[in-house]
Scaffold this motif. Structure first.
Motif, PDB file in Angstrom:
ATOM      1  N   ALA A 110       0.601  -1.197  -0.064  1.00 58.17           N
ATOM      2  CA  ALA A 110       0.156  -0.441   0.033  1.00 58.17           C
ATOM      3  C   ALA A 110       0.858   1.241   0.004  1.00 58.17           C
ATOM      4  N   LEU A 111       1.761   1.704   0.939  1.00 57.92           N
ATOM      5  CA  LEU A 111       3.128   2.719   1.140  1.00 57.92           C
ATOM      6  C   LEU A 111       3.324   3.464  -0.079  1.00 57.92           C
ATOM      7  N   PRO A 112       3.567   2.611  -1.066  1.00 60.34           N
ATOM      8  CA  PRO A 112       3.951   3.157  -2.404  1.00 60.34           C
ATOM      9  C   PRO A 112       3.365   3.573  -3.387  1.00 60.34           C
ATOM     10  N   PHE A 113       2.050   3.325  -3.110  1.00 60.81           N
ATOM     11  CA  PHE A 113       0.950   4.567  -3.557  1.00 60.81           C
ATOM     12  C   PHE A 113       0.734   5.367  -3.546  1.00 60.81           C
ATOM     13  N   THR A 114       0.482   5.610  -1.943  1.00 65.27           N
ATOM     14  CA  THR A 114       0.066   6.575  -1.006  1.00 65.27           C
ATOM     15  C   THR A 114       1.067   7.203  -1.477  1.00 65.27           C
ATOM     16  N   LEU A 115       2.627   6.871  -1.166  1.00 62.13           N
ATOM     17  CA  LEU A 115       3.948   8.053  -1.829  1.00 62.13           C
ATOM     18  C   LEU A 115       4.313   8.747  -3.232  1.00 62.13           C
ATOM     19  N   ASN A 116       3.250   7.579  -3.938  1.00 62.01           N
ATOM     20  CA  ASN A 116       3.192   8.105  -5.803  1.00 62.01           C
ATOM     21  C   ASN A 116       2.238   8.885  -5.883  1.00 62.01           C
ATOM     22  N   GLY A 117       2.007   9.449  -4.387  1.00 54.54           N
ATOM     23  CA  GLY A 117       0.661  10.759  -4.951  1.00 54.54           C
ATOM     24  C   GLY A 117      -0.928   9.760  -5.313  1.00 54.54           C
ATOM     25  N   TYR A 118      -1.306   8.581  -5.637  1.00 53.51           N
ATOM     26  CA  TYR A 118      -1.943   7.927  -6.150  1.00 53.51           C
ATOM     27  C   TYR A 118      -3.465   7.977  -4.792  1.00 53.51           C
ATOM     28  N   ASN A 119      -4.929   7.800  -5.053  1.00 54.72           N
ATOM     29  CA  ASN A 119      -5.478   7.790  -4.223  1.00 54.72           C
ATOM     30  C   ASN A 119      -5.771   6.692  -3.712  1.00 54.72           C
ATOM     31  N   VAL A 120      -6.039   6.203  -2.645  1.00 56.54           N
ATOM     32  CA  VAL A 120      -5.703   5.149  -2.266  1.00 56.54           C
ATOM     33  C   VAL A 120      -7.012   4.411  -1.713  1.00 56.54           C
ATOM     34  N   LEU A 121      -8.120   3.320  -2.322  1.00 55.91           N
ATOM     35  CA  LEU A 121      -9.315   3.725  -1.771  1.00 55.91           C
ATOM     36  C   LEU A 121      -9.424   2.519  -1.103  1.00 55.91           C
ATOM     37  N   SER A 122      -9.331   2.364   0.274  1.00 58.37           N
ATOM     38  CA  SER A 122      -9.131   0.919   0.723  1.00 58.37           C
ATOM     39  C   SER A 122     -10.769   0.557   1.648  1.00 58.37           C
ATOM     40  N   PRO A 123     -11.605  -0.413   1.008  1.00 56.63           N
ATOM     41  CA  PRO A 123     -12.831  -0.949   1.565  1.00 56.63           C
ATOM     42  C   PRO A 123     -12.800  -2.723   2.801  1.00 56.63           C
ATOM     43  N   ILE A 124     -13.119  -2.389   3.514  1.00 56.16           N
ATOM     44  CA  ILE A 124     -12.710  -2.549   4.547  1.00 56.16           C
ATOM     45  C   ILE A 124     -14.094  -4.388   4.294  1.00 56.16           C
ATOM     46  N   ILE A 125     -13.279  -5.180   4.747  1.00 64.77           N
ATOM     47  CA  ILE A 125     -14.035  -6.490   4.214  1.00 64.77           C
ATOM     48  C   ILE A 125     -13.610  -7.617   5.433  1.00 64.77           C
ATOM     49  N   PRO A 126     -14.819  -7.739   6.420  1.00 68.17           N
ATOM     50  CA  PRO A 126     -14.450  -8.479   7.528  1.00 68.17           C
ATOM     51  C   PRO A 126     -13.497  -9.877   6.881  1.00 68.17           C
ATOM     52  N   PRO A 127     -12.919 -10.281   7.977  1.00 68.46           N
ATOM     53  CA  PRO A 127     -12.583 -11.926   7.304  1.00 68.46           C
ATOM     54  C   PRO A 127     -13.048 -12.602   7.119  1.00 68.46           C
ATOM     55  N   ASN A 128     -14.104 -12.621   8.175  1.00 69.62           N
ATOM     56  CA  ASN A 128     -15.204 -14.255   7.885  1.00 69.62           C
ATOM     57  C   ASN A 128     -16.277 -13.276   6.803  1.00 69.62           C
ATOM     58  N   GLU A 129     -16.086 -12.734   6.194  1.00 69.19           N
ATOM     59  CA  GLU A 129     -16.832 -12.774   5.138  1.00 69.19           C
ATOM     60  C   GLU A 129     -15.994 -12.103   4.088  1.00 69.19           C
ATOM     61  N   CYS A 130     -14.743 -12.689   3.988  1.00 69.85           N
ATOM     62  CA  CYS A 130     -13.950 -12.161   2.446  1.00 69.85           C
ATOM     63  C   CYS A 130     -13.632 -13.278   1.389  1.00 69.85           C
ATOM     64  N   SER A 131     -14.474 -12.801   0.589  1.00 70.54           N
ATOM     65  CA  SER A 131     -14.305 -13.976  -1.003  1.00 70.54           C
ATOM     66  C   SER A 131     -14.016 -13.467  -1.783  1.00 70.54           C
ATOM     67  N   THR A 132     -13.882 -13.932  -3.185  1.00 72.95           N
ATOM     68  CA  THR A 132     -13.653 -13.429  -4.552  1.00 72.95           C
ATOM     69  C   THR A 132     -14.501 -12.578  -4.806  1.00 72.95           C
ATOM     70  N   GLU A 133     -15.714 -12.934  -4.472  1.00 72.96           N
ATOM     71  CA  GLU A 133     -17.399 -12.802  -4.845  1.00 72.96           C
ATOM     72  C   GLU A 133     -16.960 -10.963  -4.511  1.00 72.96           C
ATOM     73  N   SER A 134     -17.065 -10.582  -2.871  1.00 74.06           N
ATOM     74  CA  SER A 134     -17.126  -9.748  -2.277  1.00 74.06           C
ATOM     75  C   SER A 134     -16.155  -8.392  -1.986  1.00 74.06           C
ATOM     76  N   ILE A 135     -14.881  -9.325  -2.962  1.00 72.29           N
ATOM     77  CA  ILE A 135     -13.669  -8.190  -3.543  1.00 72.29           C
ATOM     78  C   ILE A 135     -14.332  -7.534  -5.034  1.00 72.29           C
ATOM     79  N   LEU A 136     -14.827  -8.469  -5.491  1.00 71.32           N
ATOM     80  CA  LEU A 136     -15.375  -8.219  -7.040  1.00 71.32           C
ATOM     81  C   LEU A 136     -16.323  -7.108  -7.086  1.00 71.32           C
ATOM     82  N   SER A 137     -17.027  -7.623  -6.095  1.00 67.17           N
ATOM     83  CA  SER A 137     -18.396  -6.600  -5.336  1.00 67.17           C
ATOM     84  C   SER A 137     -18.339  -4.959  -4.989  1.00 67.17           C
TER      85      SER A 137
END
Length: 362
Positions: A110-137
């Protein structure tokens, strides 16, 4: 046929139970020997060794990496680590501004994106709800320019389905950047078949190649659009006794590479190929499944409750008041990560290691 017990003896396992490959992989003696031999060749004749390395040696490593990853040699750069590769890469992506990175991702991703001026968006997906489908959503909701993600999450061991991820993002013209440090050498990886645009990894964990070696892959269609901002010796070609700059993946190799580190990587790939990556993957999957069942049997809980198909050989044990002290009393080598006891199982572990882990926790 070489047995797992015989392979285990070639690794210098420390006293106790070593279950910490997700922090540091243990090199096998043939890999160690390859590094020693490369260093000795340099001591014996440094000019000859470096001339050979620059003209043939480094390319021989690419020649092994390319079929291992099922990509073209020209799409690979040899870098000392994932972090080096990603920091070289990001200034070149001038038309990309917004990146989606999961909350609690590995900081070095994550850090290199921040240092290079990117707009970093970080959705929170709880570990017990994490799936490829939830990431794609979340990707569909955010619609970033880039998705940067670890193949395997460093805290929970969740393994994203790269084939689904790549196809989904490719269809929406979203660039994918994947850190495979926690899977390279233990899980099948094919960036082109998975439609992944950028892949990088360090070799010191599951490839058990020691420190100072790794790779950066860029899909040709992505690299062609880059405005490369790094360069050095490897970026030049000699023509009629003059040097001229040429934009290639070697531009991400601005300095002279370490022949010792990459000789170890070459030997490590040989070893993986000799054993067979599918066999390694099956071995660690079986051991890890048994270990997780034993941990649950001991009354502990794990970070994440996703399906078995998304699990890797990494898992974190949610501790009670005595978990850490019990593991340490029984000489179980693990990592404290995110308030949990993180375990990583490789092919050099065995059923006795799992039994001792269960004994410690019980």
């Amino acid at each position: 046929m070489t047995t797992w017990d015989a392979l285990r003896t070639q690794h210098s396992l420390p006293k106790g139970v070593y279950l910490d490959t997700c922090a540091n992989g243990l090199m096998a003696q043939p890999v160690i020997d390859a590094g020693i031999q490369a260093d000795q060749r340099f001591i014996d004749d440094p000019s000859l060794l470096r001339t050979w390395w620059m003209s043939e040696g480094a390319n021989s490593v690419r020649d092994k990496l390319a079929p291992f990853l099922k990509v073209s040699r020209s799409n690979l750069a040899l870098v000392p680590s994932f972090s080096t590769g990603i920091n070289y890469l990001l200034p070149s992506l001038l038309d990309k501004k917004t990146v989606m990175i999961l909350d609690n991702e590995y900081p070095s991703l994550a850090l290199p994106f921040t240092l290079n001026g990117y707009n970093v968006l970080s959705p929170i997906i709880p570990p017990n709800e994490c799936s490829t489908e939830s990431i794609l959503s979340e990707i569909d909701r955010i619609r970033p320019d880039i998705v940067a993600i670890s193949h395997i999450q460093w805290l929970s061991g969740f393994k994203v389905d790269l084939k689904l991820l790549g196809a989904f993002c490719r269809a929406k013209d979203i660039m994918t950047i994947v850190d495979t440090t926690q899977s390279f050498g233990a899980h099948p990886l094919s960036p082109e078949a998975f439609s992944i645009d950028v892949v990088a990894a360090s070799g010191y964990k599951w490839a058990v190649a020691g420190f100072g070696n790794g790779f950066l892959y860029c899909a040709p269609s992505v690299f062609e659009k880059m405005s490369v901002k790094t360069g050095g010796y490897s970026s030049f070609v000699q023509n009629n006794n003059s040097w001229s700059y040429e934009k290639t993946m070697k531009s991400f190799e601005p300095g002279h590479s370490d022949h010792v580190s990459f000789s170890r990587l070459s030997a490590a790939i040989d070893r993986i190929e000799e054993i067979g990556l599918p066999k390694i993957n099956a071995r660690i999957s079986a051991l890890s499944k048994t270990a997780r069942e034993k941990v649950l049997e001991s009354g502990h809980k794990l970070v994440g409750e996703y399906s078995e198909v998304h699990r890797s050989s990494i898992f974190s044990i949610l501790p009670n008041e005595s978990t850490f002290s019990k593991l340490e009393e029984h000489n179980v080598c693990y990592s404290k990560r995110g308030g949990a006891a993180r375990i990583g199982i490789h092919y050099y572990n065995n059923d006795e290691d799992i039994r001792l882990l269960f004994e410690a926790l019980s």
